[in-house]
Design a protein around this motif. Structure first.
Motif, PDB file in Angstrom:
ATOM      1  N   ASP A 256       3.597   9.246  47.790  1.00  0.00           N
ATOM      2  CA  ASP A 256       4.768  10.058  47.458  1.00  0.00           C
ATOM      3  C   ASP A 256       6.069   9.287  47.667  1.00  0.00           C
ATOM      4  N   TRP A 257       6.026   8.268  48.527  1.00  0.00           N
ATOM      5  CA  TRP A 257       7.230   7.491  48.843  1.00  0.00           C
ATOM      6  C   TRP A 257       7.126   6.025  48.420  1.00  0.00           C
ATOM      7  N   PHE A 258       5.900   5.537  48.226  1.00  0.00           N
ATOM      8  CA  PHE A 258       5.700   4.118  47.924  1.00  0.00           C
ATOM      9  C   PHE A 258       4.856   3.958  46.658  1.00  0.00           C
ATOM     10  N   ALA A 259       5.348   3.142  45.734  1.00  0.00           N
ATOM     11  CA  ALA A 259       4.582   2.806  44.532  1.00  0.00           C
ATOM     12  C   ALA A 259       4.102   1.364  44.651  1.00  0.00           C
ATOM     13  N   LEU A 260       2.904   1.107  44.158  1.00  0.00           N
ATOM     14  CA  LEU A 260       2.334  -0.242  44.164  1.00  0.00           C
ATOM     15  C   LEU A 260       2.146  -0.693  42.721  1.00  0.00           C
ATOM     16  N   LYS A 347      11.570  11.234  47.998  1.00  0.00           N
ATOM     17  CA  LYS A 347      10.298  10.849  47.398  1.00  0.00           C
ATOM     18  C   LYS A 347      10.527  10.173  46.048  1.00  0.00           C
ATOM     19  N   LEU A 348       9.525   9.429  45.618  1.00  0.00           N
ATOM     20  CA  LEU A 348       9.551   8.850  44.286  1.00  0.00           C
ATOM     21  C   LEU A 348       9.550   9.966  43.244  1.00  0.00           C
ATOM     22  N   THR A 349      10.108   9.666  42.090  1.00  0.00           N
ATOM     23  CA  THR A 349      10.078  10.603  40.975  1.00  0.00           C
ATOM     24  C   THR A 349       9.554   9.877  39.740  1.00  0.00           C
ATOM     25  N   GLU A 350       9.195  10.629  38.747  1.00  0.00           N
ATOM     26  CA  GLU A 350       8.684  10.027  37.513  1.00  0.00           C
ATOM     27  C   GLU A 350       9.735   9.152  36.849  1.00  0.00           C
ATOM     28  N   THR A 351      11.003   9.539  36.968  1.00  0.00           N
ATOM     29  CA  THR A 351      12.069   8.781  36.302  1.00  0.00           C
ATOM     30  C   THR A 351      12.472   7.524  37.064  1.00  0.00           C
ATOM     31  N   THR A 352      12.020   7.384  38.315  1.00  0.00           N
ATOM     32  CA  THR A 352      12.389   6.204  39.102  1.00  0.00           C
ATOM     33  C   THR A 352      11.192   5.300  39.379  1.00  0.00           C
ATOM     34  N   THR A 353      10.083   5.550  38.711  1.00  0.00           N
ATOM     35  CA  THR A 353       8.856   4.802  38.963  1.00  0.00           C
ATOM     36  C   THR A 353       8.300   4.266  37.650  1.00  0.00           C
ATOM     37  N   LEU A 354       7.820   3.045  37.664  1.00  0.00           N
ATOM     38  CA  LEU A 354       7.195   2.482  36.470  1.00  0.00           C
ATOM     39  C   LEU A 354       5.882   3.207  36.184  1.00  0.00           C
TER      40      LEU A 354
END
Length: 358
Positions: A256-260, A347-354
């Motif tokens: 929810d907070w970290f994308a890999l 948290k990450l959002t769809e618009t801020t995540t690849l």
């Protein structure tokens, strides 16, 4: 020497376009009539084999990608120790990078800095800087690595919330990066670094999330481990395995907070939806503390940041540089409190995540 007629933190938050810092501001000579540094979102990647044709082509491909976005803003090209031609071009009159690179020999220094300052010595928020080791240097492993750094304006990143991540991951993949990081930084005058490092040291004392030191200095110890964590942190799979592998990363860094993101040779970790400046008068953000503690084992034991102080002006070297490396370190007993603190952070959002995260 540390007193300023404005609050740099508030100005960065409210008017980033006005954060054009006069050159030499905290030196004995006082402020000069040029732009010494300017805040931006910066990405730095460390890699090897810059003397090989395929890696030099990868560097050119990185610049192609950057130029496609930055072309209208670039104004000057600086070269260090060019084997032929001048060391400075107006960007509009400069030969294409690929044409210059193809004429270089293995033991020539590959060093290009494209800037967007009005004058050649002005810092600009659009910058592409690469320093590739000569062949004979690259074969001496103890001499460090090559480095590439690029910057995008704060407002551009705000208006294009995945542009920086996409470019950072793409460059890491092209270069087979060993490691790297991306987030808040200062772009210093390319040819007057020393006079503007004092302000960088001053601001680093206010912002834990600010990158410090030029890429060439950072590359000195880059073969020994990572320099730091930031909004984006790249680590190759060798280092990922040293900290327990992908399973541990997923366990310790909640999705929810970290994308890999996979970049072929390793992973890029995105910590939160936007870059974090981490003011030192606030609690340290969990989304930087937690990856720092996880990757602490693969951190370089020391780092080169600034030149030595000449007149008592602030610099980050020696003990101060060591403390900067440790700025997100906590006692193991505090880990649970920071994991709890993470729950209240953005948290990450769809618009801020690849879209292609693991």
């Amino acid at each position: 020497m540390s007193e300023l007629p404005f609050d740099p933190i508030e100005m960065m938050r409210q008017h980033p376009e006005k954060m054009r810092i006069p050159g030499g501001l905290l030196t004995k000579q006082g402020p000069q009539d040029y732009v010494g540094c300017i805040p931006a979102i910066t990405g730095t990647l460390f890699f090897t084999n810059a003397h090989l044709p395929e890696v030099r082509e990868a560097i050119c491909a990185c610049f192609d990608e950057y130029e496609a976005v930055a072309k209208a803003h670039l104004t000057w090209l600086w070269r260090e120790e060019p084997p032929e031609g001048p060391d400075k071009f107006a960007y509009a009159k400069a030969p294409p990078m690929r044409a210059m690179v193809k004429r270089m020999k293995e033991n020539d220094l590959l060093a290009f800095t494209y800037t967007s300052g009005e004058q050649p010595h002005d810092a600009g928020e659009w910058e592409f800087d690469v320093s590739g080791m000569r062949g004979w240097e690259a074969k001496m492993i103890v001499r460090g690595t090559s480095a590439l750094r690029f910057s995008l304006p704060l407002l551009f990143v705000e208006e294009n919330p995945t542009a920086f991540q996409a470019m950072f991951v793409s460059f890491a993949k092209r270069l087979n990066a060993l490691h790297g990081y991306g987030g808040h930084g200062l772009v210093l005058s390319a040819v007057r670094l020393s006079d503007n490092q004092p302000f960088e040291a001053f601001l680093a004392d206010k912002l834990n999330g600010l990158d410090v030191g030029n890429p060439v200095a950072g590359a000195t110890h880059a073969h020994e481990g990572i320099k730091t964590v930031s909004w984006l942190t790249a680590v190759n799979y060798e280092k990922v395995e040293k900290v327990g592998g992908l399973t541990v990363l997923r366990s310790e860094l909640p999705m929810d907070w970290f994308a890999l993101y996979d970049y072929g040779a390793g992973l890029v970790i995105q910590a939160g939806p936007t870059p974090e400046a981490a003011p030192t008068d606030h609690l340290r953000p969990a989304r930087l503390v937690l990856p720092n503690m996880l990757l602490k084992e693969v951190r370089a034991p020391m780092v080169s940041l600034h030149y030595g102080s000449k007149e008592g002006e602030p610099r980050l070297n020696g003990w101060a540089a060591e403390q900067w490396l440790k700025r997100f370190d906590i006692d193991d007993a505090e880990l649970m409190a920071y994991k709890t603190k993470l729950l209240d952070e953005p948290k990450l959002t769809e618009t801020t995540t690849l879209p292609d995260c693991l």
